[in-house]
Design a protein around this motif. Structure first.
Motif, PDB file in Angstrom:
ATOM      1  N   LYS A 125      61.289  32.371  41.495  1.00 21.01           N
ATOM      2  CA  LYS A 125      60.353  33.148  42.309  1.00 21.01           C
ATOM      3  C   LYS A 125      61.003  34.448  42.798  1.00 21.01           C
ATOM      4  CE  LYS A 125      57.413  29.379  43.990  1.00 21.01           C
ATOM      5  NZ  LYS A 125      57.000  28.578  45.163  1.00 21.01           N
ATOM      6  N   ARG A 126      62.287  34.388  43.156  1.00 18.75           N
ATOM      7  CA  ARG A 126      62.996  35.580  43.589  1.00 18.75           C
ATOM      8  C   ARG A 126      63.111  36.583  42.443  1.00 18.75           C
ATOM      9  NH1 ARG A 126      68.482  34.179  46.168  1.00 18.75           N
ATOM     10  NH2 ARG A 126      68.861  33.429  44.059  1.00 18.75           N
ATOM     11  N   ASP A 127      63.418  36.092  41.243  1.00 19.76           N
ATOM     12  CA  ASP A 127      63.523  36.969  40.077  1.00 19.76           C
ATOM     13  C   ASP A 127      62.186  37.623  39.747  1.00 19.76           C
ATOM     14  OD1 ASP A 127      66.189  36.400  39.855  1.00 19.76           O
ATOM     15  OD2 ASP A 127      65.978  34.953  38.226  1.00 19.76           O
ATOM     16  N   VAL A 128      61.100  36.857  39.900  1.00 15.13           N
ATOM     17  CA  VAL A 128      59.761  37.406  39.643  1.00 15.13           C
ATOM     18  C   VAL A 128      59.468  38.547  40.616  1.00 15.13           C
ATOM     19  CG1 VAL A 128      57.290  36.900  39.787  1.00 15.13           C
ATOM     20  CG2 VAL A 128      58.808  35.329  38.586  1.00 15.13           C
ATOM     21  N   LYS A 129      59.790  38.341  41.900  1.00 20.74           N
ATOM     22  CA  LYS A 129      59.553  39.389  42.894  1.00 20.74           C
ATOM     23  C   LYS A 129      60.363  40.646  42.586  1.00 20.74           C
ATOM     24  CE  LYS A 129      58.294  36.424  46.800  1.00 20.74           C
ATOM     25  NZ  LYS A 129      58.709  35.896  48.121  1.00 20.74           N
ATOM     26  N   GLU A 130      61.637  40.440  42.167  1.00 17.40           N
ATOM     27  CA  GLU A 130      62.511  41.578  41.886  1.00 17.40           C
ATOM     28  C   GLU A 130      62.059  42.354  40.647  1.00 17.40           C
ATOM     29  OE1 GLU A 130      66.489  40.136  41.588  1.00 17.40           O
ATOM     30  OE2 GLU A 130      66.676  39.704  43.732  1.00 17.40           O
ATOM     31  N   LYS A 131      61.623  41.633  39.627  1.00 14.51           N
ATOM     32  CA  LYS A 131      61.306  42.262  38.340  1.00 14.51           C
ATOM     33  C   LYS A 131      59.833  42.667  38.200  1.00 14.51           C
ATOM     34  CE  LYS A 131      65.452  41.696  36.536  1.00 14.51           C
ATOM     35  NZ  LYS A 131      66.308  42.838  36.163  1.00 14.51           N
ATOM     36  N   LEU A 132      58.953  41.879  38.837  1.00 16.07           N
ATOM     37  CA  LEU A 132      57.518  42.092  38.622  1.00 16.07           C
ATOM     38  C   LEU A 132      56.771  42.528  39.879  1.00 16.07           C
ATOM     39  CD1 LEU A 132      56.887  38.926  36.420  1.00 16.07           C
ATOM     40  CD2 LEU A 132      57.311  41.241  35.631  1.00 16.07           C
ATOM     41  N   GLY A 133      57.474  42.560  41.004  1.00 18.32           N
ATOM     42  CA  GLY A 133      56.827  42.964  42.246  1.00 18.32           C
ATOM     43  C   GLY A 133      56.556  41.784  43.153  1.00 18.32           C
ATOM     44  N   LYS A 134      56.653  42.003  44.466  1.00 20.93           N
ATOM     45  CA  LYS A 134      56.574  40.885  45.412  1.00 20.93           C
ATOM     46  C   LYS A 134      55.194  40.231  45.471  1.00 20.93           C
ATOM     47  CE  LYS A 134      55.717  43.808  49.477  1.00 20.93           C
ATOM     48  NZ  LYS A 134      56.217  44.176  50.825  1.00 20.93           N
ATOM     49  N   PHE A 168      54.138  30.252  33.832  1.00 21.24           N
ATOM     50  CA  PHE A 168      54.361  29.781  32.462  1.00 21.24           C
ATOM     51  C   PHE A 168      53.096  29.918  31.614  1.00 21.24           C
ATOM     52  CE2 PHE A 168      57.444  26.802  34.764  1.00 21.24           C
ATOM     53  CZ  PHE A 168      58.480  27.712  34.667  1.00 21.24           C
ATOM     54  N   GLU A 169      51.944  29.774  32.246  1.00 20.50           N
ATOM     55  CA  GLU A 169      50.676  29.916  31.521  1.00 20.50           C
ATOM     56  C   GLU A 169      50.475  31.339  30.997  1.00 20.50           C
ATOM     57  OE1 GLU A 169      47.795  28.648  34.345  1.00 20.50           O
ATOM     58  OE2 GLU A 169      48.418  26.532  34.258  1.00 20.50           O
ATOM     59  N   ARG A 170      51.162  32.298  31.599  1.00 20.29           N
ATOM     60  CA  ARG A 170      51.041  33.702  31.184  1.00 20.29           C
ATOM     61  C   ARG A 170      52.227  34.159  30.333  1.00 20.29           C
ATOM     62  NH1 ARG A 170      48.142  32.177  34.841  1.00 20.29           N
ATOM     63  NH2 ARG A 170      46.216  33.176  35.488  1.00 20.29           N
ATOM     64  N   TYR A 171      53.003  33.205  29.877  1.00 18.54           N
ATOM     65  CA  TYR A 171      54.219  33.506  29.122  1.00 18.54           C
ATOM     66  C   TYR A 171      53.932  34.338  27.871  1.00 18.54           C
ATOM     67  CZ  TYR A 171      58.466  32.579  26.369  1.00 18.54           C
ATOM     68  OH  TYR A 171      59.602  32.696  25.603  1.00 18.54           O
ATOM     69  N   VAL A 206      56.744  39.048  31.917  1.00 17.71           N
ATOM     70  CA  VAL A 206      56.817  37.633  32.289  1.00 17.71           C
ATOM     71  C   VAL A 206      57.707  36.886  31.303  1.00 17.71           C
ATOM     72  CG1 VAL A 206      55.508  35.472  32.449  1.00 17.71           C
ATOM     73  CG2 VAL A 206      54.607  37.556  33.486  1.00 17.71           C
ATOM     74  N   LYS A 207      57.529  37.155  30.023  1.00 17.19           N
ATOM     75  CA  LYS A 207      58.333  36.502  28.982  1.00 17.19           C
ATOM     76  C   LYS A 207      59.818  36.792  29.191  1.00 17.19           C
ATOM     77  CE  LYS A 207      58.592  35.866  23.966  1.00 17.19           C
ATOM     78  NZ  LYS A 207      60.069  35.900  23.902  1.00 17.19           N
ATOM     79  N   GLU A 208      60.145  38.028  29.535  1.00 16.58           N
ATOM     80  CA  GLU A 208      61.541  38.404  29.734  1.00 16.58           C
ATOM     81  C   GLU A 208      62.166  37.637  30.901  1.00 16.58           C
ATOM     82  OE1 GLU A 208      64.064  42.384  31.054  1.00 16.58           O
ATOM     83  OE2 GLU A 208      62.078  42.633  30.159  1.00 16.58           O
ATOM     84  N   VAL A 209      61.429  37.540  32.009  1.00 18.12           N
ATOM     85  CA  VAL A 209      61.931  36.827  33.186  1.00 18.12           C
ATOM     86  C   VAL A 209      62.081  35.328  32.890  1.00 18.12           C
ATOM     87  CG1 VAL A 209      61.380  36.119  35.553  1.00 18.12           C
ATOM     88  CG2 VAL A 209      61.059  38.492  34.855  1.00 18.12           C
ATOM     89  N   VAL A 210      61.062  34.743  32.252  1.00 18.42           N
ATOM     90  CA  VAL A 210      61.102  33.306  31.956  1.00 18.42           C
ATOM     91  C   VAL A 210      62.190  32.988  30.935  1.00 18.42           C
ATOM     92  CG1 VAL A 210      59.811  31.360  30.990  1.00 18.42           C
ATOM     93  CG2 VAL A 210      58.693  32.905  32.608  1.00 18.42           C
ATOM     94  N   ASP A 211      62.364  33.839  29.927  1.00 18.07           N
ATOM     95  CA  ASP A 211      63.421  33.605  28.930  1.00 18.07           C
ATOM     96  C   ASP A 211      64.804  33.616  29.574  1.00 18.07           C
ATOM     97  OD1 ASP A 211      61.735  33.255  26.787  1.00 18.07           O
ATOM     98  OD2 ASP A 211      61.912  35.308  26.046  1.00 18.07           O
ATOM     99  N   ARG A 212      65.010  34.541  30.496  1.00 21.93           N
ATOM    100  CA  ARG A 212      66.300  34.580  31.188  1.00 21.93           C
ATOM    101  C   ARG A 212      66.480  33.331  32.052  1.00 21.93           C
ATOM    102  NH1 ARG A 212      68.661  38.952  35.560  1.00 21.93           N
ATOM    103  NH2 ARG A 212      66.943  38.103  36.797  1.00 21.93           N
TER     104      ARG A 212
END
Length: 307
Positions: free
Chosen positions: A193-202, A215-218, A224-230
């Motif tokens: 969740k922290r990575d999502v806020k940092e990369k995609l906005g809070k 994950f449904e939007r992967y 989203v794919k980049e954050v989830v892959d990492r």
């Protein structure tokens, strides 16, 4: 004769889950509520209130005892919380087993949440038939349990399996335990969740949805794919370290992320790329069969075994 049952609670950093479980594995009144974060007294009061409600609902069953799983390090012999991070504020030192058994006048067993999940999977889930496996639960933090020769590995002080506090990055992110670079600072749901806020906005991840929404939007969003892959690579890095030390034949992944097919398949692929080939020959990676109920089933099995 009334069916034998256990009153079961699972105390996590986000939710307290609870249910009544019968000896033949049926589960009733399976519910959850937000974990009280005001400190020791508030959480103890919450636990006592939940147990009172469950005892009241269990009049048609013969209650054999109370089983509680909790985050943190637990002395399963005394029911005392040896250590807990700020995920459970003020929880360190609480003599939970003694307090509950004295108040309700019945046997109470307290176990670390992931040890309980491993027992649940061993007796009721995907661990059946396996003598050696690693169990990970990924949620607010990361918990771990090790089963060897069909028994839990407890360690010299009863604290074995603190997988969430393996250091995977020297001088990395500060952890609630006081160290830096711990596994759960990169591979927990909190970290995602922290990575999502940092990369995609809070405001990208709505407050009232779980990470399953992400994950449904992967496949729909490259960011989203980049954050989830990492994130998958972070989870896999820890698993590979465990493989190279323990050489288990099975890794069971439980917690909030375990229902995601994208995540489990991604971990399988990532682990195969990183691990030495000889460690992959007999390896299976599976989601917890019992989903988020594994810890509840684990403490139920404990009650029926001990009483």
């Amino acid at each position: 004769m009334d069916m034998k049952s256990a009153v079961c609670l699972d105390i996590g950093g986000t939710y307290v889950k609870y249910s009544i479980i019968t000896e033949d594995g049926k589960i009733f009144n399976n519910q959850k509520e937000r974990t009280c974060k005001t400190g020791r007294e508030g959480l103890v009061r919450q636990v006592m209130n939940i147990i009172s409600r469950l005892v009241e609902l269990s009049k048609d069953y013969e209650i054999k005892g109370i089983g509680i799983s909790s985050g943190g390090q637990v002395d399963n012999k005394t029911g005392k919380i040896i250590y807990a991070t700020d995920n459970l504020p003020g929880w360190t030192g609480v003599e939970l087993g003694k307090m509950v058994s004295e108040h309700f006048k019945m046997a109470c067993f307290v176990e670390n949440d992931v040890n309980a999940a491993a027992l649940g999977e061993l007796y009721y889930g995907n661990g059946k038939g396996y003598d050696d496996f690693v169990c990970l639960t990924i949620g607010t933090g990361i918990g771990g349990a090790l089963v060897q020769n069909g028994k839990l590995v407890r360690g010299a002080a009863g604290s074995a399996g603190e997988i969430g506090h393996m250091i995977i990055k020297a001088h990395g992110r500060k952890c609630n335990c006081g160290n830096r670079g711990c596994y759960e600072q990169y591979a927990s749901v909190t970290a995602l969740k922290r990575d999502v806020k940092e990369k995609l906005g809070k405001n990208f991840l709505p407050y009232d949805v779980g990470v399953e929404w992400l994950f449904e939007r992967y496949g729909e969003n490259d960011k989203v794919k980049e954050v989830v892959d990492r994130y998958i690579d972070y989870i896999s890095t820890g698993i590979v370290s465990l493989l190279h030390v323990l050489n288990p034949s099975l890794v069971i992944i439980g917690g909030a992320v375990s229902a995601s097919d994208i995540l489990i398949k991604g971990i399988e692929k990532s682990v195969k790329l990183m691990a030495m080939p000889s460690f992959l020959k007999r390896l299976k990676i599976m989601p917890a069969y019992l989903d988020n109920k594994a810890s509840l089933y684990g403490v139920a099995s404990y009650v029926f075994e001990k009483v």
